[in-house]
Structure formats: C-alpha cells, structure tokens
Enzyme design. Structure first.
Site, PDB file in Angstrom:
ATOM      1  CG  ASN A   9      -0.908   8.101  -3.879  1.00 42.59           C
ATOM      2  OD1 ASN A   9      -1.201   8.322  -5.045  1.00 42.59           O
ATOM      3  ND2 ASN A   9      -0.448   9.037  -3.048  1.00 42.59           N
ATOM      4  CE  LYS A  11       3.110   9.368  -3.438  1.00 46.98           C
ATOM      5  NZ  LYS A  11       4.176   9.830  -2.576  1.00 46.98           N
ATOM      6  CG  HIS A  93      -0.669  12.820  -0.800  1.00 49.85           C
ATOM      7  ND1 HIS A  93       0.582  13.379  -0.956  1.00 49.85           N
ATOM      8  CD2 HIS A  93      -0.471  11.518  -0.518  1.00 49.85           C
ATOM      9  CE1 HIS A  93       1.488  12.430  -0.771  1.00 49.85           C
ATOM     10  NE2 HIS A  93       0.881  11.289  -0.513  1.00 49.85           N
ATOM     11  CD  GLU A  95       3.567  13.401  -3.002  1.00 47.52           C
ATOM     12  OE1 GLU A  95       2.792  13.027  -3.893  1.00 47.52           O
ATOM     13  OE2 GLU A  95       4.366  12.634  -2.436  1.00 47.52           O
ATOM     14  CD  GLU A 165       0.320   9.234   3.357  1.00 50.30           C
ATOM     15  OE1 GLU A 165       0.607   8.117   2.930  1.00 50.30           O
ATOM     16  OE2 GLU A 165       0.207  10.227   2.622  1.00 50.30           O
ATOM     17  N   GLY A 171       8.279   8.701   0.924  1.00 46.75           N
ATOM     18  CA  GLY A 171       9.243   8.555  -0.166  1.00 46.75           C
ATOM     19  C   GLY A 171      10.692   8.664   0.280  1.00 46.75           C
ATOM     20  CB  SER A 211       8.941   4.637   3.859  1.00 43.26           C
ATOM     21  OG  SER A 211       9.441   5.799   3.214  1.00 43.26           O
TER      22      SER A 211
END
Ligand code: PGA
Length: 251
Positions: A9, A11, A93, A95, A165, A171, A211
């Site tokens: 991904n 992003k 996701h 985010e 996730e 991240g 990660s």
C-alpha cells in the site's frame, strides 16, 4: 490451500514515473512463485502500472466511491477501477476510517459494489491502542468483520481478503507479536465460519498489516492463520518489498 497474498500500500506516495520504476524493478526481483504479489499505487499511477503488463504483479486501488457513478466530485468509481485493470481494492483502511470518517456501513456498501463488478476487496480491520489496552481487541475486530460481510453471499465472500491491522502498529515500527496476530486472525476466521460456514472461513485469506518488513515477515508467515501481509512504508522500496515477498526463497 490458501495462496498467500502480499500487497504493498503506497498510500499518497509516488508520481507516475516513480511508480513505473518501482514496479519494473520489483517485477525483476520477485523470485517467489507461491505468493500473490499486489501493488496499490495512488489513483493517478494505476493506468501506467497496468500498461506495463507485468504478469507477476497484480493491481489494487487504495479506495473507491460507494456509488457507481453520479455527482460525486473528486470520487473514483468501481467502473473506473475495473476499466484500469484493478483486481483488488483496499477498503476501510484505518486512515480512511479515522481521517475521512468512513463507517462500517459505507465500507460494506463499497465491498458489495466491488464484488458486483468482480473486484476483490481487501477490507481492513483493527483496534486502537486504547482498545487493545482495554482488552477490547476481539470485540472491536469481530464487530468490524460482521459489518464488513453484511449482505455478502458465500459465493462472493470467498473473494474477500481481510487485512488485520492493529492501528497502533501502523507506521510506528511496532508490530503485533506473530502469536498475537495469529490469535486475532484465528478469531476473525472463526467469525467468518459463524457467519457462513467452515468452508468459506477456510477459503478467505487474512493478512496481517502494521510495520511489516523483511526482518519480521518470515516469523509472521510461519503462523498458520496468517495468509500474507498488507505492507505500507516498506513497500515503497522495490528491494525491500521484494525481500518481503521472497521471504521463503532460500538464499
Ligand atoms: P506500515 O503500514 O507497513 O507502514 O505500518 C501498513 C498499512 O497502513 O497498511
């Protein structure tokens, strides 16, 4: 047997030129035959990557609209993704959930729409750090999974990929331990078996994300329930992403 799927991904990273270069390099570096490799470039680079016609790299979008067409300025429809050669689309996701207020209902609507047009959704679920500390991980994840599959037939459900996730691991350099990730993923599979049956649950691929890098992929993939990874930061570099994909290739 479920074929592992490892998706990168990207992003909001990479211009068209950078995307082409990364994919060309990656295609050369992939040695592993038994892993499905997918990249998720930004919308603007999808067409260029598709035009490369790389047989060992599948294409995914990072999001899509919850309607087929219409007056939705700035949105991208499933029909456009199909047109551009996407096989997968990431939905929900964290985010998107956090920064763009996407709800379980919207994510489910998008998933049904994607499946209608034969694009396989990669649906993300996962708990926040506060939820983990409050021992709510399984409750949160089970409820997200139930909402994600709402109204989806068993025939379509097997084409869904779930990405577990934990939000605190995205991240941050922190990863859930392989054993912890495996346990949550086992719970997700049990939930799918309850919604449908064991056969469907055994067919759905469930990735871990947060990660993931070349130094921890082997340990994660050694767990029986983990069927691949959704990789963010470490997928931007072709060498590092190839090392992740080739985790099982003898050196
Ligand atoms: P990360 O991102 O690998 O950079 O933690 C994972 C993701 O957001 O899917």
């Amino acid at each position: 047997m479920r074929k592992p799927i490892i998706a990168g991904n990207w992003k909001m990273h990479k211009t068209i030129g950078e995307a082409i270069e990364t994919c060309r390099n990656l295609a050369e570096l992939i040695e592993e035959q038994n892993v499905e490799v997918v990249v998720c470039p930004p919308f603007t680079a999808l067409s260029a990557v598709n035009a490369l016609g790389l047989a060992n790299i599948g294409l995914a979008a990072q999001n899509m609209a919850d309607a087929e067409s219409g007056a939705y300025t700035g949105e991208v429809s499933v029909l456009m993704l199909r047109d551009i050669g996407c096989k997968y689309v990431i939905l929900g996701h964290s985010e998107r959930r956090e920064l763009f207020n996407e709800t379980d209902e919207q994510i489910n609507k998008k998933a049904r729409l994607a499946l209608k047009y034969r694009i396989n959704p990669i649906i993300c679920v996962g708990e926040t750090l506060a939820q983990r500390k409050a021992n709510e991980t399984e409750t949160v994840v089970v409820s997200q999974v139930k909402a994600a599959f709402d109204g989806i037939t068993a025939t379509d459900a097997v084409n869904v990929v779930i990405a577990y996730e934990p939000i605190w691991a995205i991240g941050t350099g922190e990863t859930a331990s392989a054993a912890d990730a495996n346990q949550v993923i086992a719970t997700i599979r049990k939930t799918i078996a309850e919604i449908y049956d064991q056969e469907v649950a055994n067919a759905v691929r469930i990735q871990y994300g947060g990660s993931v890098k070349s130094s921890n992929i082997k340990e994660l993939m050694a767990e029986p329930e983990i069927d691949g990874a959704l990789v963010g930061g470490a997928s931007l570099d072709a060498n590092e992403f190839a090392a992740i994909v080739n985790y099982n290739v003898a050196k």
